[in-house]
Design a protein around this motif. Structure first.
Motif, PDB file in Angstrom:
ATOM      1  N   PRO A 333       0.961  -0.956   0.167  1.00 51.90           N
ATOM      2  CA  PRO A 333      -0.050  -0.688   0.053  1.00 51.90           C
ATOM      3  C   PRO A 333       0.802   1.167   0.000  1.00 51.90           C
ATOM      4  O   PRO A 333       0.493   2.026  -0.562  1.00 51.90           O
ATOM      5  N   LEU A 337       0.886   4.115  -2.927  1.00 54.90           N
ATOM      6  CA  LEU A 337       0.497   5.666  -2.425  1.00 54.90           C
ATOM      7  C   LEU A 337       1.142   6.393  -3.249  1.00 54.90           C
ATOM      8  O   LEU A 337       1.339   7.456  -3.855  1.00 54.90           O
ATOM      9  N   GLN A 368       0.554 -15.089  -5.030  1.00 55.78           N
ATOM     10  CA  GLN A 368       1.261 -13.740  -3.932  1.00 55.78           C
ATOM     11  C   GLN A 368       1.261 -12.566  -5.070  1.00 55.78           C
ATOM     12  O   GLN A 368       1.114 -11.962  -5.524  1.00 55.78           O
ATOM     13  N   MET A 370       0.674 -12.306  -8.463  1.00 53.41           N
ATOM     14  CA  MET A 370      -0.562 -12.059  -8.880  1.00 53.41           C
ATOM     15  C   MET A 370      -1.084 -10.721  -8.184  1.00 53.41           C
ATOM     16  O   MET A 370      -1.371  -9.914  -8.544  1.00 53.41           O
ATOM     17  N   GLN A 371      -1.284 -10.869  -6.821  1.00 50.41           N
ATOM     18  CA  GLN A 371      -1.840 -10.209  -5.782  1.00 50.41           C
ATOM     19  C   GLN A 371      -0.994  -8.779  -5.705  1.00 50.41           C
ATOM     20  O   GLN A 371      -1.349  -7.547  -5.645  1.00 50.41           O
ATOM     21  N   GLU A 372       0.255  -8.996  -5.303  1.00 48.10           N
ATOM     22  CA  GLU A 372       0.727  -7.981  -5.095  1.00 48.10           C
ATOM     23  C   GLU A 372       1.398  -7.188  -7.130  1.00 48.10           C
ATOM     24  O   GLU A 372       1.544  -6.256  -7.300  1.00 48.10           O
ATOM     25  N   THR A 374      -0.812  -7.263  -9.705  1.00 46.64           N
ATOM     26  CA  THR A 374      -2.391  -6.761  -9.760  1.00 46.64           C
ATOM     27  C   THR A 374      -2.390  -5.618  -9.177  1.00 46.64           C
ATOM     28  O   THR A 374      -2.429  -4.047 -10.097  1.00 46.64           O
ATOM     29  N   SER A 375      -1.847  -5.364  -8.028  1.00 43.92           N
ATOM     30  CA  SER A 375      -1.979  -3.593  -7.284  1.00 43.92           C
ATOM     31  C   SER A 375      -1.107  -2.875  -7.704  1.00 43.92           C
ATOM     32  O   SER A 375      -0.839  -1.344  -8.050  1.00 43.92           O
ATOM     33  N   LEU A 378      -1.172  -1.704 -11.728  1.00 46.36           N
ATOM     34  CA  LEU A 378      -2.890  -1.185 -12.109  1.00 46.36           C
ATOM     35  C   LEU A 378      -2.740   0.524 -11.254  1.00 46.36           C
ATOM     36  O   LEU A 378      -3.150   1.076 -11.826  1.00 46.36           O
ATOM     37  N   THR A 379      -2.610   0.485  -9.811  1.00 42.40           N
ATOM     38  CA  THR A 379      -1.689   1.663  -9.758  1.00 42.40           C
ATOM     39  C   THR A 379      -1.038   2.424 -10.035  1.00 42.40           C
ATOM     40  O   THR A 379      -1.166   3.693 -11.000  1.00 42.40           O
ATOM     41  N   GLN A 382      -2.637   4.199 -12.866  1.00 43.44           N
ATOM     42  CA  GLN A 382      -3.937   5.037 -12.756  1.00 43.44           C
ATOM     43  C   GLN A 382      -2.843   6.120 -12.341  1.00 43.44           C
ATOM     44  O   GLN A 382      -4.166   7.042 -12.024  1.00 43.44           O
TER      45      GLN A 382
END
Lengths: 524, 524
Positions: A333, A337, A368, A370-372, A374-375, A378-379, A382
């Motif tokens: 996170p 950010l 794990q 793809m969790q890390e 993907t975020s 995507l970030t 964005q």
């Protein structure tokens, strides 16, 4: 060097166990295959950026950057020329540090273009970088590769070539990358010749050259000149170099020498502070962001005093560490950010942003990973990322390029192409006709509106499994990783080398031969 | 019913194979364990929403919604009373359809609170829903469960209780859920008694009651009244009911009967259109969004004419299908874009939003599962979701609750708590002292600033692995799924039942006993 393929030489030079002969066979097949250039989709953002700081918060960070640039300064080690160039541009030099007055670095950066064009060898592979436009590039710099078949092992030239081919095959990667993995079976001082050859020969997408020594940078450029011509390249960016700051708040001479060589040849630069919070910078993200901004501005300012107008990407690679163990962590996170704020800063200085990537600390292509990934990916988009390095293949904090992860990441790159398009709101997509023709309680599956939009309404994911449990179990209960294993093998089977004129190819081979024999093998 | 534990009865009633006796043993352990209430973190958004449509585009969608509400109308089947109530409120009724003039449904929704308070049984578990506040709830409705140990099988009451306990144990879930999985070993017409008992007995978090028949809804409320008291509940929301629209553009009587019962008891509602594009609505997202908006507004309007001020969540469950096969797909770019627009619409009508969730079509807790789940969950929060159903455990489009996926999702729920805090930009976090005390080229690891921020700078992920490859390999090369298997087992071992006064517990048991013997078992 004779008219044999370059990789045949590689195979001759390096003894490989018999079981690893698939490279040799695939090369023989490849000689018979020379196909059309693979089409590629452009990635254009039709969505707003996601800004997380307000104007006052952003100003606080910019002020901290100015304080760092002015008071602390940025060290340029082992490169008197760069210090002299900055001195001549009015920057205060004290020892090996450049101290920029408030706003001075930003002013020097102003000659860098807000958008630039990246010329691949084929018309299909020419892309805008900057503004609303993004290019996705594969992973960079891994000494290891892994696959379900062979596990994790040191990368070889065959692996390097395979990843170049896979990147070339994807409509969702715009770039062939640089050191996609380290071909450790080739002496360090000659790797760049083999890598640049592979990018030029097996792909037609833009690529990155070597930065590890001035002569390697020059060789990379000289090889590209054989293909593109020196005159064309002086005004057109066909390749880039990834220049890492030696964080905290320093650049070393190896990197700035490479920077100057690429800038003077009219080629592009990605200026990337690489900071793990708590190690190469403070542990709190606002401080880290201010530091990254200072480092990037100083590097970009140098590129512009070397040659005003040089195409640069405002880069960063900021991440966190596990504060219990000191291990780097990704897709966290805090790192996400920070990425969003880097996006705000890139727009403040109006430069293309490097950001994001399919990043993970996982050792295998599991949940794990793809969790890390993907975020963080995507970030990055964005944040308005215009240049996404490590968009495919990364595992283990970049130590490993995984064949399976590579194609998983490609799938998500495809999805993100669709995501970036946003929603088209018009009379047709608002579906009045669908609502009018469908009786109460009926399915919309067979209505004309659905049939009209059938093919293009949704991105068609091929690797993601949406079938029933029973069908999935009948098919062997394969995980995404196992399905990905089948996909990359099929892609390599289907690969067809893009055309290259014989005379160009021969010049490349001759150049490589001359350079190879001109120096003894060195592993540093 | 005697003073034996409720689940002992369940075990008596249902013959289970010997190998499944772990439930029995854990219950005996649990009798000895009655611990403090587990603390829970509130989830408050300090980040802006991510709005993807401009005002004109949003207006086009709102106009389409008005057109649907007025011209097409919303059918209310098998519930004359709801039609009569809407009629009395000025809505035009034709046959079983309610036709709302432009703005009429929105006006009726205006008595619903923008934020409301959800009262768990313990002070630690009371949360605001709406505005900047979000509650995360576990998955809902799966007939199957899966674990690495037992594979996929029909859910039992033991599984249900286990998931209630796991949700209770997490500081990152605010809610115990509803039909977390279907306890198929209990007759359909008595399941609600066992499920509501488990929520009340094994957790102190807010929960959802039954909606599948009026008497089951009433039983759910009556059981909660034993614990909370009827007077308190009339003005305080301690439980909710998830009311699905019977999309397209209809509500059936079963759901609206439940809606009325919960509203009249002062309890909360989540009004959720459930639409797969191309099946229960058009395939283009703007049409689907307009439809979902119309359905939600109509349902919420009904809740407000039943009892003005009823706490509602403006819900939706919009997703895509694989247009080659018709299979539902999740976490897709189109579904994520739709979710972001639903967020904009929720703010337009100023109601708490249900959105997102850890959704996936994957059959196992693999890379696909977390790729899809991460993007849909992150999107739901960026949309400003105030109530995230299916935040833990979902696999296979909701057909399966996975023990391993449950704890993976919890890890990401934790990360998102940190993400939602955003960045605090101040003199301290800008790190001036860190920069000043750290010599050039030194690590920041040991500086005072790092030590001060050491513990709280970063979210500490426990399930994600960031150790070296060698350490990971030594530990058995476990995937996240395998590590998760260890975690949920340990959590169930560590579980301690929260306190409940004996007299309350006995009243609950008596109520259940009376209801159980009052009707024959039915499996519909």
């Amino acid at each position: 060097m004779h008219r044999e393929s370059h990789t045949d030489h590689a195979t001759d030079m390096h003894v490989r166990p018999k079981k690893r002969c698939r490279g040799g066979r695939s090369q023989r097949i490849e000689k018979r295959q020379q196909g059309k250039v693979v089409a590629c989709q452009t990635l254009k953002r039709n969505l707003p950026e996601y800004d997380v700081l307000n104007e006052y918060q952003l100003n606080d960070i910019k002020n901290q950057t100015n304080w760092l640039l002015e008071q602390h300064g940025i060290a340029f080690t082992d490169d008197e020329e760069s210090l002299a160039l900055l001195d001549a541009a009015g920057v205060t030099i004290k020892g090996n540090r450049a101290h920029f007055e408030a706003g001075q670095a930003q002013a020097l950066c102003r000659t860098a273009p807000a958008e630039f064009y990246l010329y691949g060898r084929a018309n299909e592979h020419q892309f805008t970088v900057g503004g609303k436009h993004t290019v996705l590039t594969p992973g960079y710099g891994s000494p290891f590769v892994s696959s379900l078949d062979q596990g994790r092992h040191y990368a070889t030239l065959i692996d390097f070539e395979n990843f170049v081919k896979l990147a070339y095959m994807s409509p969702y990667l715009h770039h062939s990358g640089g050191t996609v993995c380290e071909p450790v079976d080739i002496p360090v001082n000659k790797r760049h010749l083999y890598m640049v050859y592979a990018h030029l020969r097996y792909s037609t997408k833009p690529f990155m050259g070597s930065v590890t020594a001035p002569d390697r940078a020059q060789d990379s450029i000289d090889m590209a000149r054989i293909v593109f011509g020196e005159t064309f390249m002086y005004e057109h960016c066909v390749m880039q170099a990834n220049i890492n700051a030696n964080s905290p708040l320093a650049y070393d001479g190896t990197m700035t020498e490479a920077l100057k060589i690429y800038a003077r040849a009219g080629q592009g630069l990605v200026i990337s502070p690489f900071i793990i919070g708590g190690a190469m910078g403070p542990v709190t993200m606002p401080a880290l962001i201010a530091q990254a901004h200072a480092e990037a501005l100083a590097g970009i300012a140098l590129s512009q005093v070397v040659r005003p107008g040089t195409s640069v990407v405002y880069g960063n690679f900021l991440t966190t560490m596990n504060l219990k163990t000191g291990a780097p962590t990704f897709g966290t996170p805090e790192a996400n950010l920070a990425a969003l704020v880097m996006g705000q800063l890139s727009r403040d200085i109006n430069l293309p942003l490097r950001c994001g990537g399919h990043l993970t600390a996982s050792k295998c292509a599991d949940a794990q990973a793809m969790q890390e990934s993907t975020s963080s990916m995507l970030t990055g988009l964005q944040a308005g990322g215009n240049y996404i390095l490590h968009a495919a293949g990364w595992l283990e904090g970049g130590l490993t390029m995984s064949y399976e992860k590579f194609v998983m990441d490609l799938e998500q790159c495809g999805m993100l192409h669709r995501y970036y398009q946003g929603l088209d709101v018009n009379t047709d997509t608002l579906g009045t006709s669908a609502f009018m023709e469908t009786a109460e309680g009926s399915s919309y599956l067979a209505c004309d509106h659905t049939l009209q939009h059938f093919e293009h309404a949704n991105y068609q994911a091929d690797l993601s499994d949406s079938q029933s449990y029973e069908a999935w179990a009948l098919g062997g209960s394969l995980t995404m990783e196992q399905r990905a294993n089948q996909v990359w093998k099929q892609m390599l089977k289907d690969y067809q080398r893009p055309p290259m004129p014989d005379n160009i190819h021969n010049q490349l081979l001759s150049f490589i031969h001359e350079r190879r024999v001109s120096m003894p093998d060195q592993n540093y």
